[in-house]
Design an enzyme around this catalytic site. Structure first.
Site: not given
Ligand code: GDP
Ligand code: MN
Length: 391
Positions: A109, A198
């Site tokens: 991530y 993101e």
């Protein structure tokens, strides 16, 4: 403002960030053409909606043949996708992304976001990619890495290496790639006045290659005027239609879930009105801010937009006129009442510039406006009419 995943990936590609080969499609035949153009044996078909959590909800599917790409696309387009981010009503899928399938070895991530506390762009990263970062943050906060970027110095190499090492990317091949990805993401973020980018997952695939398999951008609405290229990507179908219409009339509309429609001027008065309604055990259905200097036409448009919400059982008009004029507001309300055939109770509280004229205009119209003396009185009357109607 948000953009679609395929648009985000095109933007990243233009910054030299690795993303899978792929393209958007609006039909099964288009999707098959895209798959043929990409080549290979496996493809991923992904629903393009402005919400995450698609994987678990059936919005990300792997196809092993061109026929299957068509079949999956056919099923996906037009389906109502309900994910943990869409709310229970879901979102209808209108376009899909077809891209080459990757053999994932590891999911990370990586995001850049403006941290309100430090007022700086901050890297948030984790080895626990592919899952909801909110889950990781609540169950194992130690698995979240953060790194704050000094706006004057920019993103330094040592910071990138620090984050890469913490993600377990210590060897030269992966470290070099990750540092490059972070630097390019940051440059893109700054260039485009983003609020967040993101990448989840940032995947490690065959040959220790790092590639962005999912990308989400959020841009600062107030800076869009200087990014026509980004503004062009806006998909109005993904936004609340009433909010879109309101912005077309230079009005600000915010949808909520109660039953009192609120027309106010100014964000502060909107908050105060909400508090007053809540204090009287009521719930606002929405807020429409007419801003300053609202013409009668603008007020009429405001009433129409607010009443398009079927949950609205009463209107509360709360105006504290400074630049605005109460007589114009009153004229607009009468215009709305007669042209829109309003059959809902309308509670009106006027104060400020030309208040006497405004009140007189409403009284002389002989229309059933419920005038209120102050904010508290207005909220009480609006809640009472709604409750009266229900019993
Ligand atoms: P989200 O659920 O809306 O965040 O959609 P993602 O694009 O993140 O996809 C969800 C999950 O699908 C990812 O975490 C991956 O595990 C999987 N996935 C996405 N693309 C591929 C792919 O090309 N190959 C494989 N094997 N899995 C993929
Ligand atoms: Mn994702």
């Amino acid at each position: 403002m948000n953009i679609h995943e395929y648009q985000a990936k095109e933007l990243l590609r233009s910054y030299g960030v690795a993303v899978p080969a792929g393209n958007v499609a609006f039909s099964d035949s288009q999707a098959q053409a895209v798959a043929e153009q990409i080549g290979g044996q496996r493809w991923v078909v992904k629903a393009q909606i402005h919400a995450g959590g698609r994987g678990k909800a059936g919005g990300v599917k792997v196809a092993d043949s061109i026929e299957e790409v068509g079949r999956i696309t056919d099923e996906m387009i037009g389906m109502n996708l309900v994910t943990h981010q869409t709310g229970p009503q879901g979102r209808v899928v209108k376009r899909i992304l077809v891209e080459e399938a990757s053999d994932i070895q590891n999911e990370l991530y990586l995001s850049f976001v403006i941290d309100r506390a430090t007022q700086r762009v901050t890297i948030v990263a984790s080895r626990e990619g592919g899952t909801e970062i909110e889950e990781v943050a609540s169950h194992s906060p130690e698995k979240i890495i953060t790194e704050t970027i000094d706006p004057a110095l920019g993103l330094a190499d040592f910071q990138c290496r620090k984050v890469a090492a913490a993600l377990g990317m210590n060897d030269k091949t992966r470290m070099t790639q990750l540092v490059r990805i972070m630097k390019r993401l940051y440059r893109c973020f700054r260039d485009k006045d983003a609020l967040q980018v993101e990448i989840n997952p940032l995947a490690q695939v065959a040959g220790d290659k790092l590639i962005c398999l999912d990308a989400k951008f959020n841009f600062d609405d107030n800076a869009l005027y200087r990014h026509p290229d980004i503004n062009e990507l806006r998909d109005l179908e993904e936004e609340d239609p009433k909010e879109v219409e309101a912005s077309g009339h230079d009005l600000n509309y915010i949808a909520l879930d109660g039953d009192i429609g609120c027309i106010v001027n100014g964000a502060g008065l909107a908050m105060a009105t909400m508090d007053a309604i809540t204090l009287h055990d009521g719930k606002p259905a929405n807020f429409l801010d007419v801003g300053g200097g609202a013409s009668p036409e603008k007020v009429t448009n405001a009433c129409r937009i607010v009443m398009e919400d079927p949950n609205v059982k009463a209107l509360l008009i709360n105006i504290f006129a400074g630049i605005n004029r109460c007589d114009w507001i009153a004229t607009g309300l009468i215009q709305a009442y007669t042209t829109l055939n309003i059959d809902l109770p309308m509670v009106v509280r006027l104060a400020g510039t030309n208040v006497e004229e405004g009140r007189k205009i409403l009284e002389e119209s002989k229309l059933p406006f419920l005038q209120a003396d102050n904010l508290d009185d207005a909220a009480a009357k609006a809640v009472a009419t709604v409750k009266g109607e229900q019993t």
